[in-house]
Design an enzyme around this catalytic site. Structure first.
Site, PDB file in Angstrom:
ATOM      1  NE  ARG A  72      -4.412  -1.320   0.399  1.00 45.03           N
ATOM      2  CZ  ARG A  72      -5.466  -1.665   1.365  1.00 45.03           C
ATOM      3  NH1 ARG A  72      -5.606  -0.483   2.478  1.00 45.03           N
ATOM      4  NH2 ARG A  72      -6.168  -2.448   1.256  1.00 45.03           N
ATOM      5  CG  ASP A  77      -8.506  -3.021  -4.445  1.00 46.84           C
ATOM      6  OD1 ASP A  77      -8.065  -2.572  -3.645  1.00 46.84           O
ATOM      7  OD2 ASP A  77      -9.459  -3.824  -4.170  1.00 46.84           O
TER       8      ASP A  77
END
Ligand code: CP3
Length: 346
Positions: free
Chosen positions: A27, A77
């Site tokens: 992330r 994602d």
């Protein structure tokens, strides 16, 4: 394709000699960066953001430009390929992903379509765009979710502390659940092959929820579909990284998946990981991300402690045990990257 100028990350994945330990962070492109928040504002919502090639490329390269990490993971994602398979979902502010047609019955599984990679053409364009924008400075990492983790979202319909609906479905309908895992594995093989053909230098499989299973259930439900993916992804030098969050209780099982690199969280000691891998595969991890909320001296000490657990051998990629969080300090994250680069020189 031309090899990246800085290929430390790839060399560590293949346990080849390295001058220092490479670092990237899960992330790494996220809300903690003001520049990310600006791009997110232009996109409006998260799905428009990851489908917009120009904005997604800009987000993907931010961590290389601002932190100096040794690899760029594409901004996307794990749920991205599910739309093409027939799942409808949105990302709600403060809530995360919400499915409008979650899987409720074994019949719903029959209705799923295989992924059509043309529906995710933008992911390929993002990979090409990152390689172009960074002029092959560092390797580009593609990724997918593990079948178990994706199935958990598809049945639960949203994120959850315990995924009780998904697990109850798994216990009540084990055969249907396995069919779902198998369909996902087949689509994810195509998805990762497509990413590698588009120029990804490595791919990571994220099994964020696999660690919520008992060892028996992990062996029965999560591991086989990950093995199937690893066996069928066509690659030449591109390593596969396998991340299962919460794997301490069944690390011995995890490392039978056939991956090149095992990514672990902070609940297992990296020296134990090294001993168990015994030079057969590389490891990635495993700083507790919460350390980044502490004082700089603590960050330094904890980072050095992880480096020391692995020692000077190759085969370690520094990372967190899980992702960066939206309220973290960019300054502290940058500090961590600098400390690892300085302190790991061979
Ligand atoms: O690592 C990276 O920088 C690459 C991009 C990436 C994102 N999600 C961006 C993202 C990656 C690799 C993921 C994987 C992912 N997505 C996982 C597996 C890894 C993990 O963290 O366990 C999971 C479980 C998801 C599903 C998902 N996506 C959730 C639960 C959420 C909401 C989280 C939250 O904090 O709101 C997302 C959204 C998401 N994915 C964001 C980002 C940057 C935040 C979106 C925003 O800008 O609002």
């Amino acid at each position: 394709m031309e090899k990246p100028k800085n290929d430390l990350f790839l060399r560590a994945c293949h346990r080849e000699p390295i001058e220092r330990t490479p670092i990237w962070l899960m992330r790494q492109a996220g809300r903690y960066m003001p520049e990310y928040r600006e791009l997110r504002k232009i996109a409006g919502n998260f799905i428009n953001f990851y489908k917009n090639v120009d904005l997604a490329v800009k987000a993907s390269v931010l961590p290389r430009k601002l932190l100096g990490v040794d690899a760029s993971i594409i901004f996307s994602d794990i749920l991205t390929p599910l739309e093409s398979m027939g799942m409808n979902f949105e990302f709600r502010e403060g809530e995360g992903p919400v499915f409008l047609n979650p899987i409720r019955t074994p019949d719903d599984i029959q209705k799923l379509k295989p992924l059509n990679t043309q529906d995710v053409y933008y992911v390929g364009e993002i990979i090409k765009g990152v390689n172009q924008t960074l002029h092959r400075e560092v390797p580009t990492i593609g990724f997918c979710g593990a079948p178990f983790t994706l199935a958990a979202y598809m049945i639960e319909g949203r994120t959850s502390k315990d995924f009780k609906k998904a697990k109850a479905f798994m216990y009540n309908h084990p055969d249907a659940f396995k069919e779902l895992l198998d369909k996902l594995a087949d689509s994810l093989i195509d998805y990762l092959n497509f990413q590698i053909e588009s120029g990804a230098d490595a791919v990571q499989i994220f099994d964020s929820w696999g660690g919520y299973l008992s060892p028996d259930d992990y062996r029965e439900f999560s591991l086989p579909s990950i093995k199937k993916i690893i066996k069928n992804v066509k690659r030449d030098y591109q390593p596969i990284i396998h991340f299962t969050k919460g794997v301490a209780g069944f690390f011995d099982d995890m490392i039978t998946s056939g991956a090149d690199v095992y990514s672990v969280d902070w609940m297992i000691d990296l020296s134990v990981v090294k001993e168990k891998l015994n030079g057969r595969s590389a490891a990635q991890g495993n700083l507790d991300p919460i350390v980044l909320y502490a004082e700089k001296e603590v960050i330094r000490k904890k980072a050095i402690s992880i480096l020391n657990k692995w020692g000077k051998d190759t085969g370690h990629i520094f990372n967190l045990g899980h992702g960066l969080m939206p309220d973290m300090s960019v300054e502290n994250v940058k500090y961590l990257v600098d400390v690892v680069k300085e302190e790991s020189r061979r």
